[in-house]
Design a protein around this motif. Structure first.
Motif, mmCIF file in Angstrom:
data_model
loop_
_atom_site.group_PDB
_atom_site.id
_atom_site.type_symbol
_atom_site.label_atom_id
_atom_site.label_comp_id
_atom_site.label_asym_id
_atom_site.label_seq_id
_atom_site.Cartn_x
_atom_site.Cartn_y
_atom_site.Cartn_z
ATOM 1 N N UNK A 405 38.179 24.867 41.320
ATOM 2 C CA UNK A 405 37.737 26.246 40.934
ATOM 3 C C UNK A 405 37.355 27.021 42.250
ATOM 4 N N UNK A 406 36.952 26.464 43.415
ATOM 5 C CA UNK A 406 36.681 26.886 44.563
ATOM 6 C C UNK A 406 37.855 27.483 45.141
ATOM 7 N N UNK A 407 38.865 26.735 45.209
ATOM 8 C CA UNK A 407 40.159 27.063 45.923
ATOM 9 C C UNK A 407 40.412 28.303 45.091
ATOM 10 N N UNK A 408 40.565 28.378 43.728
ATOM 11 C CA UNK A 408 41.006 29.458 42.985
ATOM 12 C C UNK A 408 40.295 30.630 43.279
ATOM 13 N N UNK A 409 38.845 30.661 43.454
ATOM 14 C CA UNK A 409 37.850 31.785 43.728
ATOM 15 C C UNK A 409 38.349 32.306 44.857
ATOM 16 N N UNK A 410 38.755 31.601 46.076
ATOM 17 C CA UNK A 410 39.208 31.944 47.614
ATOM 18 C C UNK A 410 40.574 32.819 47.228
ATOM 19 N N UNK A 411 41.387 32.247 46.426
ATOM 20 C CA UNK A 411 42.569 32.879 46.180
ATOM 21 C C UNK A 411 42.455 34.143 45.445
ATOM 22 N N UNK A 415 40.917 34.842 36.600
ATOM 23 C CA UNK A 415 40.939 35.109 35.258
ATOM 24 C C UNK A 415 40.754 34.116 34.414
ATOM 25 N N UNK A 416 40.487 33.994 33.340
ATOM 26 C CA UNK A 416 40.231 32.803 32.317
ATOM 27 C C UNK A 416 41.288 31.805 32.313
ATOM 28 N N UNK A 417 42.628 32.427 32.346
ATOM 29 C CA UNK A 417 43.744 31.550 32.471
ATOM 30 C C UNK A 417 43.595 30.627 33.503
ATOM 31 N N UNK A 418 43.243 30.982 34.599
ATOM 32 C CA UNK A 418 43.106 30.007 36.005
ATOM 33 C C UNK A 418 42.027 29.009 35.558
ATOM 34 N N UNK A 419 41.043 29.310 34.850
ATOM 35 C CA UNK A 419 40.285 28.179 34.482
ATOM 36 C C UNK A 419 40.897 27.296 33.657
ATOM 37 N N UNK A 420 41.652 27.511 32.724
ATOM 38 C CA UNK A 420 42.618 26.575 32.018
ATOM 39 C C UNK A 420 43.570 25.763 33.087
ATOM 40 N N UNK A 421 44.152 26.410 34.191
ATOM 41 C CA UNK A 421 44.774 25.747 34.823
ATOM 42 C C UNK A 421 43.981 24.596 35.747
ATOM 43 N N UNK A 422 42.707 24.920 36.072
ATOM 44 C CA UNK A 422 41.796 23.868 36.863
ATOM 45 C C UNK A 422 41.544 22.894 35.796
ATOM 46 N N UNK A 423 41.375 23.239 34.502
ATOM 47 C CA UNK A 423 41.124 22.018 33.417
ATOM 48 C C UNK A 423 42.436 21.142 33.362
ATOM 49 N N UNK A 584 34.356 30.809 38.774
ATOM 50 C CA UNK A 584 35.453 31.844 38.464
ATOM 51 C C UNK A 584 34.773 33.012 38.134
ATOM 52 N N UNK A 585 34.036 33.323 37.327
ATOM 53 C CA UNK A 585 33.388 34.532 36.858
ATOM 54 C C UNK A 585 32.064 34.875 37.445
ATOM 55 N N UNK A 586 31.494 34.081 38.278
ATOM 56 C CA UNK A 586 30.387 34.120 39.117
ATOM 57 C C UNK A 586 29.222 34.615 37.958
ATOM 58 N N UNK A 587 29.241 34.581 36.715
ATOM 59 C CA UNK A 587 28.330 34.785 35.767
ATOM 60 C C UNK A 587 28.025 33.897 34.815
#
Length: 724
Positions: A405-411, A415-423, A584-587
């Protein structure tokens, strides 16, 4: 250990890799894979299946003629793969539901297959070092206990009757107790205290899912662990929730993440809104603390693994049958094949809304293999020291998800879809780590009895393939069979901006469904009338799915998914979704999350292993109280046996075998009820399962008395010696 001699000599050849052993093992892999999904989603923890499978195998194969101990070992090796794969799946992949995505069968199947095979492949080069050369250091408690069962069975010991008693009584009890079947009495007795004009203890609840599987799980894990789990439930449901009501009852507006005033919340709503984020923080902290504690073990495991691989790299001759592993070419070729399979899956069946390109998909595929090798090595050594149940698989998965998720955040992929990709990445790694732990136990069993490693490794690969077929089906059946639609009428401007709420395309809403009203009435609604909204991290709606009617311009109902409900809380998967969404959402509701973190730190400072406590603080008290009841029975049995000098702490005691039967019966019959409900929803029909009207039975006291009777049967059979 050159002086070690296995039960079957390396120079002796007995029937081993037979067709009947593979067929029976595959059958058990399907059954116990499904049961593990059912029990694990509900209880938040799993119990090893190798011993009950071994006991049943010894009994069943005897019916068809004389069986070999090596045949029975192949049965338990093949069947146990289903339990270990299911454990890894339920800890991660249900997070897709919490992130607003459907559980696609193809995704579950492929990730379970890739993770399961990685767990087996990477154990092949590690077997000699971990199982053979460190035989005196790494005990592998479950594997050693399973070997004891197989050896006793080969010598004529009979344990199957005790398991079958548990299966029979547990099945009859579940048939009448389960709310999806006869429901002859309440399945979950419930008491909500509210004393005097000051409403003392309002917001709390004391309830119990009076099921045989929880009773059996509590007995097997013992009074200490069961008590620690229940302590977490007591803190959440009898301390924090009444405090929430006490301080919040006079506040007339919702407090995030709640969406209605606290004074209007039921105990279940307090739990879902405030306790779950706190529990997620507690589970995350305890998982990471457990992982940090094992850093020296991790370092030693990696160092020893690489050193062993260099040392054995040139060896090709296997003089003895008991030293015959699959060659390294299979490991290397299989790993490359899995990278290719994973890449093709990500490339041609991506998560909707998460298109990242071929280079990123290749990197993700390689990441799965790299993290997989790292944590397979770690998990295999840790379970050798402390057993499978204490292995910090969730901590290792959190570390994988946080890095991904940290890699995704830097990139900028937030979006929620990238959370599903991380899973997707984390799920495969978790399954690999989970399967490698049980694979290590199976190989230890084989080493002690004198099995052929190569045949065990092939059986494990077959077991992975077979069990993955049913795991996705079971997940979807539970999600459908336990789902509910409840009235939740409120005005809603669908054209306005609502952060955290968005329409969900292609949601698998049934064509017709029943919506329950506040007064327990229900009405039939049709999918064509609604737009499905998904809420995640919204200040207006609690996380979940809602049905918006374009005709009335209102949200009319909440679609409560089966997985994530109080009946199937899936705490580890909820944690994974919380971690990913938070990064990812920082929330996040950080106040609640940090409360859970510091509660865990306080528990650790008291000298208590916090993981069990953290899981208990997340789960419904209905689950933890029923598990605690099993632990109390174990305590009573131990005290009674101590007085007679007959105490037996092994995993093959009469009580443990009977409890295993209760778990299997509760899981199998409970799944039948879930399957019936899923069929009713999908086919828009009703299966007439009714118990004759007897209003006097529909009282919480009847449920308590029947559960007490089942607990007494466990106490009785646990004290009754088994006949040789």
């Amino acid at each position: 250990m050159p002086d070690f001699q296995p039960y079957v000599s390396p120079y002796e050849h007995r029937p081993e890799f037979t067709a009947r052993a593979l067929l029976l093992g595959s059958f058990f892999g399907i059954v116990f894979g499904a049961v593990t999904v059912y029990v694990g989603l509900r209880a938040g923890l799993t119990v090893a299946a190798s011993i009950p499978i071994s006991v049943l195998s010894i009994s069943i194969l005897r019916v068809f003629g004389k069986s070999s101990i090596l045949e029975n070992n192949i049965v338990q090796t093949t069947g146990n793969a289903g339990q270990s794969i299911a454990s890894g799946v339920i800890f991660t992949l249900p997070a897709l539901i919490f992130l607003g995505f459907d559980l696609e069968y193809s995704r579950i199947f492929l990730l379970a297959l890739v993770g399961g095979w990685l767990g087996v492949l990477f154990m092949i080069p590690l077997r000699r070092q971990l199982i053979v050369e460190e035989h005196g250091t790494l005990k592998y408690p479950e594997g050693t206990a399973c070997a004891d069962v197989l050896i006793a069975g080969d010598r004529g010991g009979s344990f199957a009757s005790r398991v079958f008693f548990g299966l029979g009584l547990g099945a009859v009890y579940t048939l009448f107790q389960n709310e999806n079947l006869f429901a002859a009495w309440p399945g979950t007795p419930d008491y909500q205290p509210d004393f005097g004009p000051q409403h003392i203890m309002k917001g709390a609840a004391i309830r119990a899912d009076a099921t045989p599987e929880y009773l059996g799980v509590g007995y097997i894990i013992g009074p200490r662990v069961a008590g620690t789990i229940f302590a977490g439930g007591v803190l959440s449901w009898l301390v924090i929730m009444p405090l929430l009501y006490f301080f919040g009852k006079n506040i007339d507006h919702p407090i995030y993440p709640g969406t209605i005033p606290i004074s209007a919340m039921s105990p279940s709503q307090l739990w879902s809104s405030y306790i779950r984020p706190m529990g997620a923080g507690a589970v995350a902290a305890s998982g990471l603390i457990t992982l940090l504690k094992t850093i020296p073990t991790i370092t030693n495991a990696l160092t020893s693994g690489f050193r062993m691989m260099r040392k054995s790299g040139g060896k090709a001759d296997k003089a003895l049958r008991t030293e015959d592993d699959l060659p390294m070419s299979v490991v290397a070729g299989g790993s490359v094949a899995l990278v290719v399979i994973m890449f093709l899956f990500l490339q041609f069946k991506p998560v909707p809304g998460a298109y990242v390109g071929w280079a990123a998909n290749l990197a993700a595929s390689l990441l799965v293999v790299v993290f997989g090798f790292l944590f397979v090595t770690v998990s295999s050594r840790i379970v050798g020291l402390i057993g499978s149940s204490a292995s910090p698989v969730s901590g290792m998965t959190i570390a994988t998800l946080m890095a991904t998720a940290a890699i995704f955040l830097v990139k900028g992929w937030t979006a929620p879809a990238f959370g599903a990709l991380a899973i997707t990445v984390g799920g495969a790694v978790c399954i690999a780590a989970s399967n490698s732990g049980d694979t290590s136990q199976d190989l230890k069993t084989g080493y002690l009895i004198g099995a052929t490693p190569r045949l065990q490794q092939i059986a494990l690969m077959i077991g992975v393939c077979v069990s993955t077929v049913v795991i996705g089906l079971t997940l979807n059946a539970m999600n459908t069979g336990l789902q509910e639609f409840r009235e939740a009428a409120q005005t809603w401007d669908i054209n306005a901006s609502h952060p955290g709420v968005s329409p969900q395309q292609n949601a698998k809403l049934p064509e017709q469904f029943q919506v329950k009203g506040a007064n327990k009435t229900s009405a039939t609604h049709h999918a064509s009338e609604y737009v499905v909204l998904n809420a995640l991290g919204s200040a207006e709606l609690a996380d979940g799915k809602y049905l918006f009617s374009p005709t009335t311009g209102r949200i009319e109902a909440q679609w409560i998914q089966g997985i994530g409900s109080e009946k199937a809380a899936a705490p580890q998967a909820r944690l994974m979704a919380t971690v990913i969404n938070g990064i990812l959402s920082q929330k996040l509701p950080w106040g609640l999350v940090l409360m859970g973190v510091f509660i865990v730190i306080a528990v650790e400072l008291l000298g208590v292993r916090s993981l069990s406590f953290a899981v208990g603080s997340y789960l419904s008290i209905a689950t933890t109280l029923a598990i605690f009841a099993g632990g109390v029975v174990r305590w009573l049995v131990d005290r009674a046996l101590e007085k007679t000098g007959q105490k037996d702490d092994s995993e093959i005691s009469p009580g443990s075998l009977y409890a295993s039967g209760l778990i299997a019966a509760g899981g199998i019959v409970g799944l039948i009820g879930v399957a019936i409900k899923a069929y009713e929803q999908l086919a828009d029909t009703h299966v007439p399962i009714q118990f004759p009207e007897a209003n006097f039975l529909h009282h919480d006291l009847v449920s308590v008395l029947m559960f007490a009777a089942l607990a007494f049967s466990l106490y009785y059979f646990a004290r009754k010696p088994m006949k040789p």
